[in-house]
Design a protein around this motif. Structure first.
Motif, short mmCIF file in Angstrom:
data_model
loop_
_atom_site.label_atom_id
_atom_site.label_comp_id
_atom_site.label_asym_id
_atom_site.label_seq_id
_atom_site.Cartn_x
_atom_site.Cartn_y
_atom_site.Cartn_z
N SER A 168 0.82 -1.21 0.00
CA SER A 168 0.00 0.00 0.00
C SER A 168 0.86 1.26 0.00
CB SER A 168 -0.92 -0.01 1.22
OG SER A 168 -1.75 1.11 1.21
N THR A 169 1.91 1.27 0.79
CA THR A 169 2.81 2.41 0.84
C THR A 169 3.53 2.60 -0.50
OG1 THR A 169 3.14 2.06 3.20
CG2 THR A 169 4.78 3.40 2.07
N SER A 170 3.89 1.51 -1.14
CA SER A 170 4.54 1.59 -2.45
C SER A 170 3.62 2.25 -3.47
CB SER A 170 4.94 0.21 -2.94
OG SER A 170 5.85 -0.38 -2.05
N TYR A 171 2.36 1.85 -3.48
CA TYR A 171 1.39 2.48 -4.38
C TYR A 171 1.26 3.97 -4.09
CZ TYR A 171 -0.31 -1.90 -6.36
OH TYR A 171 -0.41 -3.09 -7.02
N THR A 172 1.19 4.31 -2.82
CA THR A 172 1.04 5.72 -2.44
C THR A 172 2.23 6.54 -2.91
OG1 THR A 172 -0.27 5.09 -0.52
CG2 THR A 172 0.70 7.29 -0.50
N TRP A 173 3.44 6.02 -2.70
CA TRP A 173 4.62 6.75 -3.16
C TRP A 173 4.65 6.86 -4.67
CZ3 TRP A 173 7.31 10.17 -0.86
CH2 TRP A 173 7.44 10.14 0.53
N GLY A 174 4.15 5.86 -5.37
CA GLY A 174 4.07 5.95 -6.82
C GLY A 174 3.12 7.03 -7.28
N VAL A 175 1.98 7.12 -6.62
CA VAL A 175 0.99 8.15 -6.96
C VAL A 175 1.55 9.54 -6.66
CG1 VAL A 175 -1.27 9.08 -6.30
CG2 VAL A 175 -1.01 6.64 -6.71
N ILE A 176 2.29 9.67 -5.57
CA ILE A 176 2.85 10.96 -5.20
C ILE A 176 4.02 11.35 -6.11
CG2 ILE A 176 4.14 12.18 -3.40
CD1 ILE A 176 2.44 10.58 -1.36
N SER A 177 4.93 10.44 -6.33
CA SER A 177 6.15 10.78 -7.06
C SER A 177 6.00 10.69 -8.58
CB SER A 177 7.30 9.88 -6.61
OG SER A 177 7.02 8.53 -6.92
#
Length: 142
Positions: free
Chosen positions: A119-128
């Motif tokens: 979940s954190t990986s997806y979030t960082w992908g959406v942000i970055s």
């Protein structure tokens, strides 16, 4: 409602694509999320009935890469809308199957930790992703 209308007006006025005759609307931006929302339940039902989740997951990753690259080369509104729909559909496949594979393979003691990592990986992908994409566009294509 006023804040949304101002945001919609800003988005429509300030995210113009020079090769298209119309600006980006909030509806085009939301299209991917709507497709993803609809497909999540279907992908979940189907993935519970198949033998291996690996092949559909790989297909989902390839579909995301292809549909995302269409934005670089596509110049017609219809093509860009189709690419956005494909992004949403393939994003649903990748999202659901990633969590399903973690649930299938992780021990019950570690499952929550691994789910949080995904979940954190997806979030960082959406942000970055937009930041990196904007920098690449500005340095190579603008």
């Amino acid at each position: 409602a006023t804040q949304f209308n101002n945001g919609h007006q800003y988005c429509s006025q300030h995210t113009e694509r020079p090769y298209l005759s119309h600006p980006v609307s909030i509806h085009e931006i939301q299209l991917k999320n709507n497709c993803q929302l609809i497909m999540i339940a279907l992908v979940g039902l189907i993935s519970d009935r198949i033998q291996s989740r690996k092949s559909p997951l790989i297909f989902g990753y390839i579909a995301i890469a292809v549909s995302t690259s269409v934005f670089l080369f596509g110049h017609s509104p219809a093509l860009l809308i189709i690419a956005r729909v494909c992004q949403g559909l393939s994003g649903a496949v990748v999202g659901v199957l990633s969590f399903a594979i973690v649930a299938d393979t992780a021990s019950p003691e570690k499952r929550g930790e691994y789910m949080a990592f995904v979940s954190t990986s997806y979030t960082w992908g959406v942000i970055s992703g937009p930041v990196i994409g904007g920098l690449l566009y500005a340095s190579h294509f603008h």
